[in-house]
Design a protein around this motif. Structure first.
Motif, PDB file in Angstrom:
ATOM      1  N   PHE A  46       0.993  -1.294  -0.282  1.00 54.16           N
ATOM      2  CA  PHE A  46       0.067   0.056   0.394  1.00 54.16           C
ATOM      3  C   PHE A  46       0.496   1.011  -0.158  1.00 54.16           C
ATOM      4  O   PHE A  46       2.167   1.775   0.232  1.00 54.16           O
ATOM      5  CB  PHE A  46      -0.839   0.379   1.163  1.00 54.16           C
ATOM      6  CG  PHE A  46      -2.268  -1.180   1.177  1.00 54.16           C
ATOM      7  CD1 PHE A  46      -2.768  -0.851   0.877  1.00 54.16           C
ATOM      8  CD2 PHE A  46      -1.343  -1.946   2.537  1.00 54.16           C
ATOM      9  CE1 PHE A  46      -4.212  -2.521   0.279  1.00 54.16           C
ATOM     10  CE2 PHE A  46      -2.609  -3.742   2.061  1.00 54.16           C
ATOM     11  CZ  PHE A  46      -3.925  -3.558   1.308  1.00 54.16           C
ATOM     12  N   ALA A  47       0.611   1.648  -1.078  1.00 55.56           N
ATOM     13  CA  ALA A  47       0.985   3.666  -0.946  1.00 55.56           C
ATOM     14  C   ALA A  47       0.223   4.313  -1.318  1.00 55.56           C
ATOM     15  O   ALA A  47      -0.599   4.566  -2.206  1.00 55.56           O
ATOM     16  CB  ALA A  47       2.188   3.075  -2.078  1.00 55.56           C
ATOM     17  N   THR A 100      -2.818   3.245  -2.916  1.00 59.79           N
ATOM     18  CA  THR A 100      -2.788   2.494  -3.804  1.00 59.79           C
ATOM     19  C   THR A 100      -2.025   0.383  -3.642  1.00 59.79           C
ATOM     20  O   THR A 100      -2.157   0.769  -2.758  1.00 59.79           O
ATOM     21  CB  THR A 100      -1.909   2.344  -5.506  1.00 59.79           C
ATOM     22  OG1 THR A 100      -1.212   2.743  -5.141  1.00 59.79           O
ATOM     23  CG2 THR A 100      -2.685   3.731  -5.992  1.00 59.79           C
ATOM     24  N   TYR A 101      -3.028  -0.311  -4.168  1.00 65.23           N
ATOM     25  CA  TYR A 101      -2.475  -1.398  -3.541  1.00 65.23           C
ATOM     26  C   TYR A 101      -1.586  -2.060  -5.203  1.00 65.23           C
ATOM     27  O   TYR A 101      -2.308  -2.377  -6.238  1.00 65.23           O
ATOM     28  CB  TYR A 101      -4.019  -2.321  -4.059  1.00 65.23           C
ATOM     29  CG  TYR A 101      -3.404  -3.900  -2.944  1.00 65.23           C
ATOM     30  CD1 TYR A 101      -2.732  -3.963  -2.708  1.00 65.23           C
ATOM     31  CD2 TYR A 101      -3.723  -4.579  -3.912  1.00 65.23           C
ATOM     32  CE1 TYR A 101      -2.662  -5.475  -1.224  1.00 65.23           C
ATOM     33  CE2 TYR A 101      -3.379  -5.749  -3.117  1.00 65.23           C
ATOM     34  CZ  TYR A 101      -3.123  -6.328  -2.487  1.00 65.23           C
ATOM     35  OH  TYR A 101      -2.881  -7.542  -1.890  1.00 65.23           O
ATOM     36  N   SER A 102      -0.539  -2.702  -4.338  1.00 64.00           N
ATOM     37  CA  SER A 102       0.316  -2.740  -5.630  1.00 64.00           C
ATOM     38  C   SER A 102       1.195  -4.954  -5.752  1.00 64.00           C
ATOM     39  O   SER A 102       1.038  -5.338  -5.823  1.00 64.00           O
ATOM     40  CB  SER A 102       1.780  -2.111  -5.060  1.00 64.00           C
ATOM     41  OG  SER A 102       1.885  -0.932  -5.470  1.00 64.00           O
ATOM     42  N   GLY A 114     -16.885  -4.518  -2.158  1.00 63.97           N
ATOM     43  CA  GLY A 114     -16.438  -3.229  -3.068  1.00 63.97           C
ATOM     44  C   GLY A 114     -15.291  -3.197  -4.109  1.00 63.97           C
ATOM     45  O   GLY A 114     -15.498  -2.762  -4.717  1.00 63.97           O
ATOM     46  N   GLY A 115     -13.981  -3.742  -2.895  1.00 66.48           N
ATOM     47  CA  GLY A 115     -13.043  -2.585  -3.926  1.00 66.48           C
ATOM     48  C   GLY A 115     -12.145  -1.572  -3.800  1.00 66.48           C
ATOM     49  O   GLY A 115     -12.946  -0.369  -3.187  1.00 66.48           O
ATOM     50  N   VAL A 116     -11.544  -1.149  -4.342  1.00 68.16           N
ATOM     51  CA  VAL A 116     -11.127   0.081  -4.176  1.00 68.16           C
ATOM     52  C   VAL A 116     -12.362   0.925  -4.202  1.00 68.16           C
ATOM     53  O   VAL A 116     -12.424   0.776  -5.302  1.00 68.16           O
ATOM     54  CB  VAL A 116      -9.535   0.332  -4.823  1.00 68.16           C
ATOM     55  CG1 VAL A 116      -9.931   0.266  -6.026  1.00 68.16           C
ATOM     56  CG2 VAL A 116      -9.148   1.297  -4.565  1.00 68.16           C
TER      57      VAL A 116
END
Length: 313
Positions: A147-148, A166-168, A198-200
């Motif tokens: 996460f960043a 954001t998710y990497s 539900g997601g990002v």
């Protein structure tokens, strides 16, 4: 008149008997000293084969126990993070409730936004937790920071599209074999934990909802605060379910460890029965062979002194 002296054949047989007695003495001496009845496969081939099977099973179970310990380490660390996240969400709900009922107006809500900002940074740190050099919540991408944010975590504003986390990582599971036919999933992908079903960017995305609460406080928006309160309740329930899941996995692994340890105790007992020295029997045989050896040596000494002149008067 004829005279008889001890034959070469008799002497040879006596020497062979003496050699076998010495071998038995050495064997029982070793058994008594080592505590093992089987010191080489030839001592008892059938029992030696069983002992080897027991040893292999014990070693395999020990390796599985080690694997279970490794899995427990990851699961316990993950549970600690989820517990910390639950505590943070609980505090966020308290702040939202306080803001919804606040009589301080815009100034009071702006002050609460500062604490929300701090909680958001703490949640980001929790989401990026490492254990044994691996990120816990990156899916299978354990060496990638999951996460960043495009800007430093504590740099406002956190409006839509500004500073979105954001998710990497990925959504992959990491499975670890804990028996020959059983594997346990040792991780929880970060998107499942922190973004929810539900997601990002959705109402189940913890970071998005915290950002929305922060922005609603700054905007003095009662509607935004109430929406965040509702979303935080769903997020709290999801984290509770995840915590229960982690606890169940740990309980299963602890039970498995107990079972494997019990198997190994049983197998070790069977192995000891097969290869362990019967001290009473070995000590009895040792004493008997010592007596036989002494008597045989004495007899050989007398035979060697006998010659034709012993029979001449």
């Amino acid at each position: 008149m004829s005279f008889r002296t001890p034959s070469t054949t008799q002497q040879r047989q006596t020497l062979l008997d003496l050699e076998r007695t010495k071998e038995r003495l050495a064997l029982n001496t070793t058994r008594l000293a080592s505590g093992k009845r089987i010191t080489r496969p030839g001592d008892d081939p059938a029992a030696a084969a069983l002992v080897l099977d027991f040893q292999n099973s014990i070693q395999a179970n020990a390796q599985f126990i080690k694997q279970a310990d490794s899995a427990l380490s990851f699961l316990m660390s993950s549970e600690d993070v989820v517990t910390g996240s639950l505590n943070s969400v609980t505090r966020l709900r308290e702040l939202a409730q306080q803001a919804a009922n606040s009589t301080n107006g815009a100034a009071g809500r702006a002050a609460l936004a500062q604490e929300v900002d701090s909680i958001r940074s703490n949640l980001l740190a929790l989401a990026n937790t490492k254990d044994q050099g691996k990120y816990l919540f990156a899916g299978t991408q354990t060496q990638t920071l999951p996460f960043a944010v495009p800007v430093p975590p504590n740099t406002p504003p956190y409006g839509p599209g500004n500073g979105a986390i954001t998710y990497s990582g990925d959504s992959g599971d990491i499975n670890l074999d804990v028996t020959s036919n059983t594997a346990v999933t040792t991780n929880l992908p970060g998107d499942k934990v922190f973004f929810g079903s539900g997601g990002v960017g959705s109402s189940t995305d913890l970071f998005t909802v915290v950002t929305q609460l922060h922005d609603a406080l700054l905007a003095n928006s009662t509607t935004g605060i109430q929406t965040a309160m509702t979303d935080l309740k769903g997020i709290f329930d999801n984290l509770n379910q995840i915590q229960d899941d982690l606890g169940g996995r740990q309980a299963g692994l602890l039970d498995l460890k107990d079972t494997l340890s019990g198997f190994n105790l049983t197998l070790q007992g069977l192995q000891d029965t097969q290869e362990g020295t019967d001290y009473v029997q070995s000590a009895t045989e040792l004493s008997s062979d010592q007596t036989i050896q002494t008597a045989t040596l004495s007899a050989l000494a007398k035979i060697n002194k006998t010659n034709l002149f012993d029979y001449l008067g």
